[in-house]
Design an enzyme around this catalytic site. Structure first.
Site, PDB file in Angstrom:
ATOM      1  N   ASP A 251      93.254   4.333 -33.030  1.00 40.15           N
ATOM      2  CA  ASP A 251      93.494   2.941 -33.410  1.00 40.15           C
ATOM      3  C   ASP A 251      94.767   2.737 -34.214  1.00 40.15           C
ATOM      4  O   ASP A 251      94.899   1.736 -34.922  1.00 40.15           O
ATOM      5  CB  ASP A 251      92.294   2.391 -34.182  1.00 40.15           C
ATOM      6  CG  ASP A 251      92.081   3.107 -35.514  1.00 40.15           C
ATOM      7  OD1 ASP A 251      92.792   4.094 -35.779  1.00 40.15           O
ATOM      8  OD2 ASP A 251      91.198   2.681 -36.286  1.00 40.15           O
ATOM      9  N   GLU A 496      86.924  12.783 -35.672  1.00 38.41           N
ATOM     10  CA  GLU A 496      85.988  11.983 -34.895  1.00 38.41           C
ATOM     11  C   GLU A 496      85.920  12.358 -33.414  1.00 38.41           C
ATOM     12  O   GLU A 496      86.047  11.498 -32.533  1.00 38.41           O
ATOM     13  CB  GLU A 496      86.303  10.491 -35.055  1.00 38.41           C
ATOM     14  CG  GLU A 496      86.131  10.003 -36.482  1.00 38.41           C
ATOM     15  CD  GLU A 496      86.207   8.487 -36.620  1.00 38.41           C
ATOM     16  OE1 GLU A 496      86.568   7.812 -35.637  1.00 38.41           O
ATOM     17  OE2 GLU A 496      85.914   7.979 -37.717  1.00 38.41           O
ATOM     18  N   GLU A 585      85.987   9.366 -44.894  1.00 43.21           N
ATOM     19  CA  GLU A 585      86.397   7.975 -44.690  1.00 43.21           C
ATOM     20  C   GLU A 585      85.228   7.058 -45.028  1.00 43.21           C
ATOM     21  O   GLU A 585      84.081   7.347 -44.681  1.00 43.21           O
ATOM     22  CB  GLU A 585      86.828   7.693 -43.243  1.00 43.21           C
ATOM     23  CG  GLU A 585      88.123   8.341 -42.811  1.00 43.21           C
ATOM     24  CD  GLU A 585      88.519   7.950 -41.385  1.00 43.21           C
ATOM     25  OE1 GLU A 585      88.045   6.889 -40.905  1.00 43.21           O
ATOM     26  OE2 GLU A 585      89.270   8.700 -40.753  1.00 43.21           O
TER      27      GLU A 585
END
Length: 696
Positions: A251, A496, A585
Site C-alpha cells: 500500500d 504480512e 504495527e
C-alpha cells in the site's frame, strides 16, 4: 493466458517471458569488474537480470547489446582513505522514458551507444531521487516499464598512470537495472534497495569524456520482491487496445529511479574486498573478532603469502588504541566503550574505527576505515538482550518517503528524522518494508537507534521455488551489506505474508535458515498479520512480531474493545510459540487539523485515544515478562497508490509528511519518555506533556 484475479473475463495477467541469454564469465573476482567484450550482432540479447522477465509489456524482440553479469555484492561503502579516492556522480542527469507500448525501443535502437539527447527529447533528472514527483507530468509519475538515465563524466589520467582499479557503485536502482559505460553493459541487477557495483577500469577513457547510461524497469511480478502483477484489460467496450495496469501487493507508492548516491571510487589492483566484524564483551572488556578478505582484479580472492593484513583500532576521537596483524584475528580492549542504544546509556552509539590495511613486501596496498560498535545480542523464550541487558523496543514503522524526492536520499531529511525520533524518546524503528539507504543506517549506528532490518518481501503469496530462491538471494545480499552494523539487532525476512498457505511452512523455514546461516549472531523474525492458529511461519522465527489494528480495521470505532483483544492476542502468541512477542504495527489514520469531540474516525482525537487504549494493554503485557516492544504505524504520513479509501496518502503518521507533529506525536513523546524513565531512570525533558485532556 491466466485468468486475472481482477476484472473477470475482461482482464488477463501476463506470463513471464524468458530471455535466452547466458552471461559471459568474467576473468576477475572480488568486488566486480568491467565486461571485457561487446557483442553487437542481431543475434545477441540484452541480459536483463535473473529470470529475464523485465521485458514484459511488449513483444519479445531481437535486441542488440551486451551481455553483463548480475551484481550480487555491492562492495564496501565508498569511503576515502590513503589509498582510495571517491568521486560523486550525483547531480542532474539526462532522462527519458521508453514509450509505454514500445518498452523495448531503447534496446532496439541502442540508446546506450550515444548520449540520450541524440536519441530524442530528454529532461533533467535529479540523482538521487525518485523520478515520479519531480515534474507536472502524470505519465511520468505513473510510468510502468523502462526509463533511461545518462550523464557524462571525466576520470583523471593519473588514475591510469597509477594503475588504479576504478569502480562504479549505485546505492540502488528500482527495480531492475542495466548499467553501461561508453556503450558497454558492465553489470545488471534485480531488486530496488541494495547497492550495485562494477569494476569499470578497462572500459574507461582516462583524461577524456565518458558516458554512463542506466536503464531501469519498475515492473513487478509474482516472482519479484516485492510482488506485483501486470493486468491487461481486454474488454474493448471499456478499454483501448493494449491497456494494462500494474497491480501491487502493498500500500505504498511504487517509487522508481536512482534513489541513492552514485559514486566512482578507486582502489589499488590488490584491494580489501570485504570485512566481517563480530563483537562480544567479557566483563568490562570489549572483544572485536575480524576477518579481512583481500582480492585482486584478475585472480579473485587473494591467498598468496606475499600479501598480508593488519589493523589499527582508533577511538571515537581518532586516537590510536591498539594494533594487530593477520587477516583473521581478535582484539580485546579493557574498559571498552560499548555500543548502547539511545537513552539506555549516557553515551549511546559509541563507534570505534578499525583501520584495515592490506600490504605486501613493498608496503601498504589498500586502506579502509571500518566503523565498529562493540555490543553483544542475546535472546531466549522471553527476552531480547543487548550487552546482557533486557531490551524494550520503543519505536515505529517508517518509510523512505518525502515530498518531491520520493524515496531519494536527502541528507537534511535524514538529520530531521533522527532528530524527531530522539524527540519522541524512541530507541528503534523497523525498515519497513525494504532495506533502507546506507546513509540512514550510518546515522542509526551513530545515534544509537536500533534497527529491525527488513527485506522487501511484503505481502508474499504463492511461495514457489523460484520466489524462494530469489528471497534467499536477497537475504544473503542484504545481510552481507549490513552485517557489521551495531544498530541492526534483528533481521526481518518480510512483512504480512499470507502465511496460512500450505507452502508457507517449508518456505519460511528455508528462508530463515538461510538468513541464520549468513548471520548466526542476530535473531530472525517475520512480521505476521494472519490468525495465529492458521499461521505457518511463526514456528521458524526467533521473535514473534505481529501487526494488529483493533478498532481501526476491525470493530471500527469501538475503542473499549482494544484492551482485551490486544492482551489476549499476544498472550496466545507467546503460549503458542514460547518466544518473545511484540506488536510491530498498530494505529489509526488522522487528518491533521481535523477535530471532533466525542472522537470520530480520522480525527486527531480518535487516533490519540486509540493509542491510549493500546498503551494500557501494552503495560499489562509488559508486566508478564515476554512482551518486548511496541512500534506504532507510522512515523510520518506517506504517499500511497491512488485509492478511493485514502486521500493520496496513508495518514497514520505521528507526524505529517512535512514532519510536523500531530496530537499523536505529542502523545507518543509522553509515552516513550515515560517508559524510558521507568525502565532506564532517565530524566524526562521539560515540555514533554499530555496533549489536551487525553491522559489523566
Amino acid at each position: 493466458m491466466k485468468k486475472a484475479e481482477e476484472g473477470g473475463g475482461a482482464a488477463t495477467s501476463i506470463p513471464q517471458q524468458q530471455l535466452q541469454a547466458t552471461p559471459r564469465s568474467r576473468p576477475h573476482g572480488g568486488e566486480g569488474g568491467a565486461a571485457r567484450a561487446r557483442g553487437r550482432s542481431s543475434g545477441h540479447l540484452v541480459n536483463v537480470m535473473m529470470g529475464g522477465w523485465s521485458l514484459l509489456l511488449g513483444s519479445l524482440a531481437i535486441l542488440t547489446g551486451t551481455l553483463a553479469e548480475d551484481s550480487k555484492w555491492g562492495g564496501l561503502y565508498p569511503r576515502e582513505s590513503g589509498s582510495r579516492e571517491v568521486k560523486s556522480l550525483d547531480g542532474l542527469w539526462n532522462f527519458r522514458l521508453a514509450p509505454l507500448h514500445d518498452p523495448l525501443k531503447g534496446f532496439r535502437e541502442e540508446w546506450f551507444l550515444r548520449p540520450l539527447s541524440k536519441t530524442g527529447s530528454v529532461i533533467s533528472m535529479a540523482v538521487p531521487s525518485s523520478y515520479n514527483d519531480v515534474t507536472q507530468d502524470k505519465a511520468l509519475r505513473d510510468h510502468i516499464g523502462w526509463a533511461w538515465y545518462d550523464r557524462t563524466f571525466y576520470v583523471p589520467l593519473r588514475w591510469q598512470v597509477d594503475k588504479q582499479r576504478v569502480v562504479l557503485r549505485l546505492g540502488s536502482a528500482h527495480y531492475n537495472s542495466i548499467i553501461y559505460i561508453n556503450g558497454v553493459a558492465v553489470t545488471s541487477h534485480e531488486g530496488g534497495h541494495l547497492p550495485i557495483m562494477a569494476e569499470i577500469s578497462s572500459g574507461l577513457r582516462f583524461g577524456k569524456e565518458n558516458l554512463v547510461t542506466v536503464a531501469i524497469n519498475n515492473t513487478l511480478t509474482p516472482s519479484t520482491l516485492p510482488q506485483g502483477k501486470i493486468i491487461y484489460h481486454n474488454d474493448p467496450t471499456k478499454y483501448p487496445p493494449g491497456y494494462f495496469e500494474q497491480k501491487l501487493d502493498f500500500d505504498f507508492f511504487n517509487y522508481a529511479g536512482l534513489h541513492r548516491p552514485v559514486y566512482l571510487y578507486t582502489t589499488p589492483q590488490t584491494y580489501i574486498d570485504d570485512i566481517v566484524i563480530n563483537t562480544d564483551i567479557d566483563g568490562s572488556a570489549g572483544i572485536i573478532n575480524y576477518e579481512i578478505f583481500a582480492a585482486t582484479t584478475e585472480i579473485g580472492p587473494q591467498s598468496e603469502d606475499g600479501v598480508g593484513c593488519s589493523v589499527k583500532l582508533l577511538d571515537k576521537e581518532g586516537d590510536h588504541i591498539t594494533s594487530a596483524m593477520g587477516c583473521v584475528g581478535t582484539i580485546k580492549i579493557s574498559n571498552a566503550s560499548l555500543w548502547w542504544p539511545y537513552l539506555m546509556h549516557s553515551n549511546p552509539g559509541y563507534m570505534y574505527t578499525l583501520m584495515v590495511a592490506v600490504s605486501d613486501a613493498f608496503g601498504v596496498l589498500d586502506l579502509y576505515p571500518q566503523k565498529v560498535g562493540i555490543r553483544t545480542l542475546g535472546w531466549n523464550s522471553t527476552t531480547l538482550t543487548i550487552n546482557n541487558q533486557p531490551l524494550y523496543l520503543r519505536g515505529c514503522g517508517r518509510h523512505e518517503d518525502a515530498d518531491i524526492r520520493g524515496k531519494g536520499v536527502d541528507y537534511p531529511l535524514i538529520v530531521k528524522d533522527f532528530s524527531l525520533l530522539k524527540w519522541l524518546g524512541a530507541n528503534s524503528f523497523r525498515t519497513s518494508h525494504y532495506p533502507y539507504a546506507e546513509e540512514i543506517m550510518d546515522m542509526a549506528d551513530q545515534e544509537g537507534i536500533m534497527i529491525v532490518d527488513e527485506s522487501p518481501a511484503i505481502g508474499l503469496n504463492g511461495f514457489g521455488e523460484e520466489l524462494m530462491k530469489r528471497h534467499i538471494a536477497v537475504m544473503q545480499e542484504f545481510v552481507r551489506r549490513d552485517k557489521n552494523r551495531p544498530s541492526v539487532i534483528m533481521w526481518s525476512v518480510g512483512n504480512e505474508p499470507r502465511s496460512y498457505e500450505p507452502a508457507a511452512k517449508e518456505y519460511f523455514s528455508a528462508v530463515v535458515n538461510a538468513t541464520k546461516e549468513a548471520d548466526p549472531t542476530r535473531s530472525v523474525t517475520c512480521v505476521l498479520a494472519v490468525d495465529k492458529h492458521t499461521d505457518l511461519a511463526g514456528s521458524s522465527l526467533d521473535v514473534i512480531l505481529v501487526n494488529r489494528y483493533y478498532s481501526w480495521y476491525s470493530d471500527t470505532g469501538h475503542l473499549e474493545l482494544i484492551y482485551n483483544q490486544t492482551v489476549n492476542e499476544f498472550i496466545e502468541w507467546h503460549l503458542l510459540h514460547n518466544k518473545p512477542v511484540m506488536i510491530s504495527e498498530y494505529g489509526a489514520g488522522s487528518i491533521a487539523g481535523f477535530h471532533m469531540d466525542p472522537a470520530f474516525t480520522w480525527t486527531e482525537e480518535y487516533q490519540a485515544e486509540l493509542m491510549v487504549e493500546n498503551f494500557k494493554a501494552f503495560d499489562t503485557l509488559r508486566s508478564k515478562g515476554y512482551f518486548i516492544g511496541e512500534m506504532i504505524w507510522n512515523f510520518a504520513d506517506f504517499v500511497t497508490p491512488m485509492e478511493y479509501n485514502r486521500p493520496g496518502a496513508c495518514m497514520k503518521g505521528l507526524f505529517t509528511r512535512a514532519r510536523q507533529p500531530k496530537m499523536a506525536g505529542h502523545l507518543m513523546r509522553m509515552r516513550y519518555w515515560s517508559l524510558a524513565q521507568d525502565i532506564h531512570n532517565v530524566t524526562i525533558p521539560k515540555g514533554v506533556r499530555s496533549p489536551l485532556h487525553i491522559i489523566t
